[in-house]
Write a protein that holds these residues in place. Sequence first.
Motif, mmCIF file in Angstrom:
data_model
loop_
_atom_site.group_PDB
_atom_site.id
_atom_site.type_symbol
_atom_site.label_atom_id
_atom_site.label_comp_id
_atom_site.label_asym_id
_atom_site.label_seq_id
_atom_site.Cartn_x
_atom_site.Cartn_y
_atom_site.Cartn_z
ATOM 1 N N ARG A 41 0.839 -1.191 0.000
ATOM 2 C CA ARG A 41 0.000 0.000 0.000
ATOM 3 C C ARG A 41 0.874 1.241 0.000
ATOM 4 N NH1 ARG A 41 -2.466 1.102 6.047
ATOM 5 N NH2 ARG A 41 -1.158 2.893 6.344
ATOM 6 N N THR A 42 0.283 2.348 -0.383
ATOM 7 C CA THR A 42 0.979 3.622 -0.286
ATOM 8 C C THR A 42 0.584 4.271 1.034
ATOM 9 O OG1 THR A 42 -0.795 4.748 -1.466
ATOM 10 C CG2 THR A 42 1.063 3.974 -2.781
ATOM 11 N N VAL A 43 1.479 5.001 1.608
ATOM 12 C CA VAL A 43 1.196 5.673 2.876
ATOM 13 C C VAL A 43 0.811 7.115 2.588
ATOM 14 C CG1 VAL A 43 2.710 4.213 4.255
ATOM 15 C CG2 VAL A 43 3.620 6.275 3.256
ATOM 16 N N ILE A 44 0.111 7.735 3.539
ATOM 17 C CA ILE A 44 -0.278 9.125 3.341
ATOM 18 C C ILE A 44 0.973 10.003 3.337
ATOM 19 C CG2 ILE A 44 -2.584 8.798 4.313
ATOM 20 C CD1 ILE A 44 -1.584 10.073 6.905
ATOM 21 N N SER A 45 0.867 11.148 2.693
ATOM 22 C CA SER A 45 2.042 12.002 2.511
ATOM 23 C C SER A 45 2.658 12.444 3.833
ATOM 24 C CB SER A 45 1.697 13.203 1.638
ATOM 25 O OG SER A 45 0.675 13.970 2.239
ATOM 26 N N ASN A 46 1.845 12.651 4.870
ATOM 27 C CA ASN A 46 2.401 13.045 6.167
ATOM 28 C C ASN A 46 3.283 11.945 6.750
ATOM 29 O OD1 ASN A 46 1.057 15.454 5.997
ATOM 30 N ND2 ASN A 46 -0.543 14.918 7.459
ATOM 31 N N ASP A 47 2.836 10.694 6.638
ATOM 32 C CA ASP A 47 3.635 9.574 7.138
ATOM 33 C C ASP A 47 4.907 9.414 6.320
ATOM 34 O OD1 ASP A 47 1.822 9.064 9.123
ATOM 35 O OD2 ASP A 47 0.984 7.256 8.211
ATOM 36 N N LEU A 48 4.800 9.572 5.001
ATOM 37 C CA LEU A 48 5.973 9.451 4.139
ATOM 38 C C LEU A 48 6.996 10.531 4.479
ATOM 39 C CD1 LEU A 48 6.975 7.627 1.888
ATOM 40 C CD2 LEU A 48 5.987 9.215 0.248
ATOM 41 N N ALA A 49 6.526 11.738 4.713
ATOM 42 C CA ALA A 49 7.427 12.831 5.099
ATOM 43 C C ALA A 49 8.080 12.549 6.449
ATOM 44 C CB ALA A 49 6.660 14.149 5.142
ATOM 45 N N ALA A 50 7.328 11.973 7.381
ATOM 46 C CA ALA A 50 7.880 11.647 8.703
ATOM 47 C C ALA A 50 8.942 10.557 8.599
ATOM 48 C CB ALA A 50 6.762 11.215 9.641
ATOM 49 N N ILE A 51 8.714 9.567 7.737
ATOM 50 C CA ILE A 51 9.692 8.495 7.525
ATOM 51 C C ILE A 51 10.977 9.086 6.962
ATOM 52 C CG2 ILE A 51 10.213 6.450 6.132
ATOM 53 C CD1 ILE A 51 7.158 5.777 6.369
ATOM 54 N N ARG A 52 10.832 9.911 5.942
ATOM 55 C CA ARG A 52 12.007 10.531 5.321
ATOM 56 C C ARG A 52 12.756 11.404 6.323
ATOM 57 N NH1 ARG A 52 13.052 12.968 -0.444
ATOM 58 N NH2 ARG A 52 14.933 14.125 0.043
ATOM 59 N N THR A 53 12.027 12.213 7.079
ATOM 60 C CA THR A 53 12.645 13.114 8.056
ATOM 61 C C THR A 53 13.425 12.333 9.117
ATOM 62 O OG1 THR A 53 10.953 14.792 7.699
ATOM 63 C CG2 THR A 53 12.180 14.918 9.761
ATOM 64 N N ALA A 54 12.850 11.240 9.597
ATOM 65 C CA ALA A 54 13.523 10.423 10.616
ATOM 66 C C ALA A 54 14.811 9.820 10.059
ATOM 67 C CB ALA A 54 12.591 9.319 11.104
ATOM 68 N N LEU A 55 14.767 9.340 8.835
ATOM 69 C CA LEU A 55 15.959 8.741 8.230
ATOM 70 C C LEU A 55 17.027 9.797 7.941
ATOM 71 C CD1 LEU A 55 14.165 6.206 5.877
ATOM 72 C CD2 LEU A 55 15.538 5.644 7.899
ATOM 73 N N GLU A 56 16.605 10.969 7.462
ATOM 74 C CA GLU A 56 17.568 12.041 7.206
ATOM 75 C C GLU A 56 18.194 12.537 8.506
ATOM 76 O OE1 GLU A 56 15.984 14.029 3.052
ATOM 77 O OE2 GLU A 56 15.095 14.732 4.930
ATOM 78 N N ALA A 57 17.414 12.600 9.573
ATOM 79 C CA ALA A 57 17.950 13.033 10.864
ATOM 80 C C ALA A 57 19.009 12.058 11.380
ATOM 81 C CB ALA A 57 16.820 13.170 11.886
ATOM 82 N N ALA A 58 18.912 10.797 10.956
ATOM 83 C CA ALA A 58 19.885 9.784 11.366
ATOM 84 C C ALA A 58 21.101 9.745 10.444
ATOM 85 C CB ALA A 58 19.211 8.414 11.406
ATOM 86 N N GLY A 59 21.111 10.577 9.389
ATOM 87 C CA GLY A 59 22.287 10.660 8.532
ATOM 88 C C GLY A 59 22.128 10.122 7.133
ATOM 89 N N VAL A 60 20.933 9.761 6.728
ATOM 90 C CA VAL A 60 20.717 9.228 5.386
ATOM 91 C C VAL A 60 20.448 10.379 4.422
ATOM 92 C CG1 VAL A 60 19.161 7.838 3.955
ATOM 93 C CG2 VAL A 60 19.853 7.010 6.199
ATOM 94 N N ALA A 61 21.051 10.317 3.239
ATOM 95 C CA ALA A 61 20.777 11.273 2.169
ATOM 96 C C ALA A 61 20.097 10.515 1.041
ATOM 97 C CB ALA A 61 22.066 11.917 1.675
ATOM 98 N N PHE A 62 19.000 11.028 0.553
ATOM 99 C CA PHE A 62 18.272 10.388 -0.540
ATOM 100 C C PHE A 62 18.741 10.960 -1.867
ATOM 101 C CE2 PHE A 62 15.660 9.636 3.141
ATOM 102 C CZ PHE A 62 15.298 8.320 2.967
ATOM 103 N N LEU A 63 18.942 10.080 -2.839
ATOM 104 C CA LEU A 63 19.462 10.468 -4.145
ATOM 105 C C LEU A 63 18.358 10.367 -5.186
ATOM 106 C CD1 LEU A 63 22.724 8.318 -3.956
ATOM 107 C CD2 LEU A 63 22.408 10.681 -3.218
ATOM 108 N N ASP A 64 18.278 11.369 -6.059
ATOM 109 C CA ASP A 64 17.332 11.324 -7.166
ATOM 110 C C ASP A 64 17.822 10.335 -8.214
ATOM 111 O OD1 ASP A 64 15.563 13.287 -6.192
ATOM 112 O OD2 ASP A 64 16.858 14.878 -6.969
#
Length: 108
Positions: A41-64
């Motif tokens: 399933r797809t998650v709502i945009s707020n949850d997706l943003a929270a997932i990304r924010t948590a991972l970035e705060a831990a040091g992950v950089a997402f690449l296009d």
Amino acid sequence: MSITSEQSRAARALLNWSQGKLAECAGVGPAALAEFESNKRTVISNDLAAIRTALEAAGVAFLDAGAVSPGPGVSLLGRNERSFDVDEDQIVQYRENLVNDAPPGAGG
């Protein structure tokens, strides 16, 4: 930029995080995260943003896609707590790495 389920799984692997740890840090439901990462399933945009924010705060950089590789990816930024010292006396040199196999005039 949105993230893919593959990027989420790869980012967790880089951090050595369980789905439960990411769900807790992002403040999303564990079942929602598990279903997102398994493409059920797809998650709502707020949850997706929270997932990304948590991972970035831990040091992950997402690449296009196309930035470094042909598809979307992740990278782990340098983290001081994961650094280690190298004992120069323990470094092994292999013969094949010591031979200059560059053509004459290659420079370097």
